[in-house]
Design a protein around this motif. Structure first.
Motif, PDB file in Angstrom:
ATOM      1  N   LEU A 114       9.701   5.922  -6.433  1.00  0.00           N
ATOM      2  CA  LEU A 114      11.138   5.698  -6.300  1.00  0.00           C
ATOM      3  C   LEU A 114      11.894   6.483  -7.365  1.00  0.00           C
ATOM      4  CD1 LEU A 114      11.333   1.813  -5.944  1.00  0.00           C
ATOM      5  CD2 LEU A 114      11.254   3.530  -4.141  1.00  0.00           C
ATOM      6  N   LEU A 171      13.492   0.813   6.979  1.00  0.00           N
ATOM      7  CA  LEU A 171      14.394   0.349   5.934  1.00  0.00           C
ATOM      8  C   LEU A 171      15.146  -0.881   6.399  1.00  0.00           C
ATOM      9  CD1 LEU A 171      16.135   3.657   4.795  1.00  0.00           C
ATOM     10  CD2 LEU A 171      14.113   2.551   3.844  1.00  0.00           C
ATOM     11  N   GLY A 225       6.205   9.987   3.824  1.00  0.00           N
ATOM     12  CA  GLY A 225       7.300   9.154   4.315  1.00  0.00           C
ATOM     13  C   GLY A 225       8.448   9.327   3.347  1.00  0.00           C
ATOM     14  N   LEU A 226       9.565   9.862   3.823  1.00  0.00           N
ATOM     15  CA  LEU A 226      10.648  10.249   2.911  1.00  0.00           C
ATOM     16  C   LEU A 226      11.951   9.549   3.280  1.00  0.00           C
ATOM     17  CD1 LEU A 226      11.648  12.152   0.604  1.00  0.00           C
ATOM     18  CD2 LEU A 226      12.029  13.885   2.384  1.00  0.00           C
ATOM     19  N   VAL A 227      12.539   8.864   2.308  1.00  0.00           N
ATOM     20  CA  VAL A 227      13.878   8.287   2.484  1.00  0.00           C
ATOM     21  C   VAL A 227      14.848   9.142   1.683  1.00  0.00           C
ATOM     22  CG1 VAL A 227      15.328   6.250   2.204  1.00  0.00           C
ATOM     23  CG2 VAL A 227      12.880   5.974   2.655  1.00  0.00           C
ATOM     24  N   SER A 259       6.732   1.275   4.432  1.00  0.00           N
ATOM     25  CA  SER A 259       6.183   2.558   4.860  1.00  0.00           C
ATOM     26  C   SER A 259       4.756   2.327   5.330  1.00  0.00           C
ATOM     27  CB  SER A 259       6.209   3.523   3.672  1.00  0.00           C
ATOM     28  OG  SER A 259       5.627   4.741   4.042  1.00  0.00           O
ATOM     29  N   THR A 312      13.135   7.805  -1.779  1.00  0.00           N
ATOM     30  CA  THR A 312      11.841   7.153  -1.832  1.00  0.00           C
ATOM     31  C   THR A 312      10.823   8.118  -1.236  1.00  0.00           C
ATOM     32  OG1 THR A 312      12.913   5.014  -1.505  1.00  0.00           O
ATOM     33  CG2 THR A 312      10.531   5.096  -1.164  1.00  0.00           C
ATOM     34  N   ASP A 342       7.461  11.312   8.094  1.00  0.00           N
ATOM     35  CA  ASP A 342       8.630  10.690   8.696  1.00  0.00           C
ATOM     36  C   ASP A 342       9.771  10.830   7.692  1.00  0.00           C
ATOM     37  OD1 ASP A 342      10.220   9.236  10.490  1.00  0.00           O
ATOM     38  OD2 ASP A 342       9.636   7.298   9.646  1.00  0.00           O
ATOM     39  N   THR A 398      11.715  -1.568   1.656  1.00  0.00           N
ATOM     40  CA  THR A 398      11.276  -0.402   2.411  1.00  0.00           C
ATOM     41  C   THR A 398       9.818  -0.629   2.794  1.00  0.00           C
ATOM     42  OG1 THR A 398      12.731   0.987   1.071  1.00  0.00           O
ATOM     43  CG2 THR A 398      11.046   2.115   2.361  1.00  0.00           C
ATOM     44  N   SER A 432       6.999   8.261  -0.118  1.00  0.00           N
ATOM     45  CA  SER A 432       5.794   7.503   0.157  1.00  0.00           C
ATOM     46  C   SER A 432       4.730   8.477   0.650  1.00  0.00           C
ATOM     47  CB  SER A 432       6.096   6.446   1.220  1.00  0.00           C
ATOM     48  OG  SER A 432       4.926   5.748   1.545  1.00  0.00           O
ATOM     49  N   VAL A 479       8.254  -1.416  -0.794  1.00  0.00           N
ATOM     50  CA  VAL A 479       9.225  -1.520  -1.882  1.00  0.00           C
ATOM     51  C   VAL A 479       9.920  -2.869  -1.739  1.00  0.00           C
ATOM     52  CG1 VAL A 479      11.256  -0.507  -2.988  1.00  0.00           C
ATOM     53  CG2 VAL A 479       9.616   0.972  -1.794  1.00  0.00           C
ATOM     54  N   VAL A 511      13.726   9.367   7.006  1.00  0.00           N
ATOM     55  CA  VAL A 511      14.825   8.487   7.398  1.00  0.00           C
ATOM     56  C   VAL A 511      15.892   8.508   6.316  1.00  0.00           C
ATOM     57  CG1 VAL A 511      13.305   6.962   8.716  1.00  0.00           C
ATOM     58  CG2 VAL A 511      13.845   6.401   6.353  1.00  0.00           C
ATOM     59  N   ARG A 512      17.077   8.108   6.711  1.00  0.00           N
ATOM     60  CA  ARG A 512      18.192   8.109   5.779  1.00  0.00           C
ATOM     61  C   ARG A 512      18.340   6.742   5.129  1.00  0.00           C
ATOM     62  NH1 ARG A 512      24.353   9.126   7.779  1.00  0.00           N
ATOM     63  NH2 ARG A 512      25.306   7.598   6.382  1.00  0.00           N
ATOM     64  N   HIS A 520      16.487  -0.360  10.112  1.00  0.00           N
ATOM     65  CA  HIS A 520      15.433  -0.622  11.101  1.00  0.00           C
ATOM     66  C   HIS A 520      15.174  -2.095  11.343  1.00  0.00           C
ATOM     67  CE1 HIS A 520      14.662   3.410   9.399  1.00  0.00           C
ATOM     68  NE2 HIS A 520      14.444   3.721  10.647  1.00  0.00           N
ATOM     69  N   VAL A 525       3.809   4.838  -3.448  1.00  0.00           N
ATOM     70  CA  VAL A 525       5.250   4.974  -3.244  1.00  0.00           C
ATOM     71  C   VAL A 525       5.910   5.342  -4.571  1.00  0.00           C
ATOM     72  CG1 VAL A 525       7.344   3.809  -2.492  1.00  0.00           C
ATOM     73  CG2 VAL A 525       5.159   3.207  -1.449  1.00  0.00           C
ATOM     74  N   VAL A 545       8.554   5.110   8.314  1.00  0.00           N
ATOM     75  CA  VAL A 545       9.230   4.354   7.270  1.00  0.00           C
ATOM     76  C   VAL A 545      10.302   3.474   7.910  1.00  0.00           C
ATOM     77  CG1 VAL A 545      10.583   4.497   5.144  1.00  0.00           C
ATOM     78  CG2 VAL A 545       8.876   6.249   5.647  1.00  0.00           C
TER      79      VAL A 545
END
Lengths: 321, 321
Positions: free
Chosen positions: B51, A51, B91-93, A135, B133, B125, A133, B135, A93, B127-128, A55, B49, A49
């Motif tokens: 949200l 962002l 995929g995780l935010v 992914s 989110t 994955d 975002t 995915s 996103v 991320v912060r 990133h 995805v 992912v």
């Protein structure tokens, strides 16, 4: 036009109209799911992912470059298993006010990087949200070989790298200080060039372990050392620090070896091979695997026998905490 | 504890420690990529995805329910191709201040829904970022069959559904008005139960087209009608509107048929079959495929011969614009 005006289905139509397919794609975008060839009866799959802000930055990178980079880092993960990339899926996103052209150029970047690696964009999802975002899921084929994991390094193996090391980090430093040159490093940061073909080739050469350098060489080799239960010692003198990189280092007061050893995002490949493996010149031997000095998880990777305690790898939480 | 305190690698370790694997998983989480069996030499792949705010609300749904639902909607897409789900990637935010328990319960939900469908979580994955989110990519196996696409419906085919229709939409209406009951509908909104096994079974029964009902039956059949170049007419009297749903409809002033025909997110399956196909009782025949009245893309799906012009399907941009 903004994506909010075009609508979800309109945007998806525009995005998918840009996608050529490969012979591995039995069914591309537009249905409930894609169907992709997995000739050896297994599929390699990885997700990352990205962002905006963490990133990539829209003022530093074009949408096209973000697409190239997002695809590259996932396709490199596939290559690092010794597999050939076959397909990529996108979860996107987008804010309603984002120009449609940004999304289309992102897709062009994904498409072109896939083409470099021999893969195709086969599906995805687009939803509206606050910030961009990206992914990505990449798939690949092992062509009948065993996957090259992180856990197979053995004492006595040699450590070798291929691809670029430190170029993206040097480019990041330059950009951070408000400069746009030297171009080669800035470009390397915007658009990495992973050595995709070297992944499957390493498997054929007998690699015992392999990883894609995304967090920094020392940090990523730390994962290999831990998973394999070994120690890894690198030799600083065996790395190639280009003269131009040394010059930038001097200009900004940074030891360029720090970029080479701790910089991620070039997506070089690092692998371990049996001591007697015959490696083509694209692989540079930079260290060796030894028995673990202790069973502790820390200090498993040293440089010339000493701990490498400068800026470490990139932890997406820690770095921003 | 918050995820920002635990760090990226710590959170990933906690998340992956909860994951049982299946016999289809050659290599699970923890390497550059996972390796999953694709026995018939092809893999089905789909991405969605979700949200926070758009697709789920933390005050309406637990993390566990969000996990179940996120997995369900992707696994249902795999089933809608006539495939058996095998694997899921996340995929995780997450915001730094999110409680670690929320992320762990999300993973428990993903794991348990995968188990229902016979799949396993194989990678991901984390991320912060600013907002949650989720995915998901789901993979599946066609077991040697042709994929059942959206484009195979032929005039004369019958249209049949299996699974729940309108329950999630009725639950959403109830929750939107501040109520927490009737429980069956609220639960259906929080945690859909797609009829996974019916997907591959439909393929065996000779389904000519199939889609997972995520945007609403009429809207999703519109995709089938357009892709197949046909017209579809539904018969209102052939749908099952449970008495309890009719009661809620009366209480809130909504025709329950609107939930049944336009409500998404139950992830029922709708398929077309040759007129002489013998369908088991789990499939309810609700309409038929006819020749297109015109070549226009609109009005391709009618109810009792008339346009269904009440609240249409769910467009993630339009709905919020």
């Amino acid at each position: 036009m903004q994506v909010g005006e075009l609508g979800e289905f309109g945007l998806i139509r525009e995005l998918t109209s840009r996608l050529p397919q490969t012979s591995a794609v039995e069914l591309g975008p537009g249905d409930d799911a894609a169907v992709v060839a997995a000739p050896d009866g297994r599929v390699v799959a990885t997700t990352d992912v990205l962002l905006e802000g963490s990133h990539f930055r829209r003022d530093w990178s074009t949408a096209y470059d973000v697409g190239r980079k997002a695809a590259a880092q996932n396709l490199a993960d596939v290559a690092a298993m010794g597999a050939v990339p076959t397909a990529l899926l996108l979860g996107l996103v987008v804010p309603a006010e984002l120009p449609v052209t940004w999304a289309l150029e992102l897709m062009d970047g994904l498409r072109d990087e896939c083409q470099v690696a021999g893969a195709a964009v086969v599906g995805g999802d687009v939803v509206r949200g606050e910030s961009i975002t990206v992914s990505i899921t990449a798939l690949g084929d092992l062509q009948g070989r065993r996957p090259v994991t992180r856990s197979g390094a053995r004492p006595g193996d040699k450590v070798a790298v291929t691809g670029w090391l430190g170029w993206s980090a040097a480019g990041f430093t330059v950009l951070s200080r408000g400069f746009r040159s030297p171009r080669a490093f800035v470009e390397a940061h915007r658009r990495p060039e992973p050595p995709y073909h070297a992944g499957p080739a390493a498997a054929v050469l007998g690699a015992t372990s392999m990883i894609d350098v995304s967090d920094g060489l020392v940090a990523d080799l730390g994962h290999v050392a831990e998973a394999s239960g070994v120690h890894i010692d690198l030799r600083a003198a065996d790395f190639d620090v280009p003269a131009q990189m040394a010059d930038i280092g001097q200009a900004v007061g940074v030891d360029p070896l720090q970029w080479v050893l701790s910089g991620g995002e070039d997506h070089a490949l690092v692998a371990t091979f049996p001591a007697d493996a015959h490696l083509p010149s694209r692989w540079r031997v930079v260290g060796e695997v030894t028995r673990p000095a202790s069973l502790s998880g820390t200090g498993r990777v040293t440089v010339d026998g000493a701990p490498w305690d400068r800026v470490g790898g990139w932890d997406h939480f820690g770095a921003q905490a």
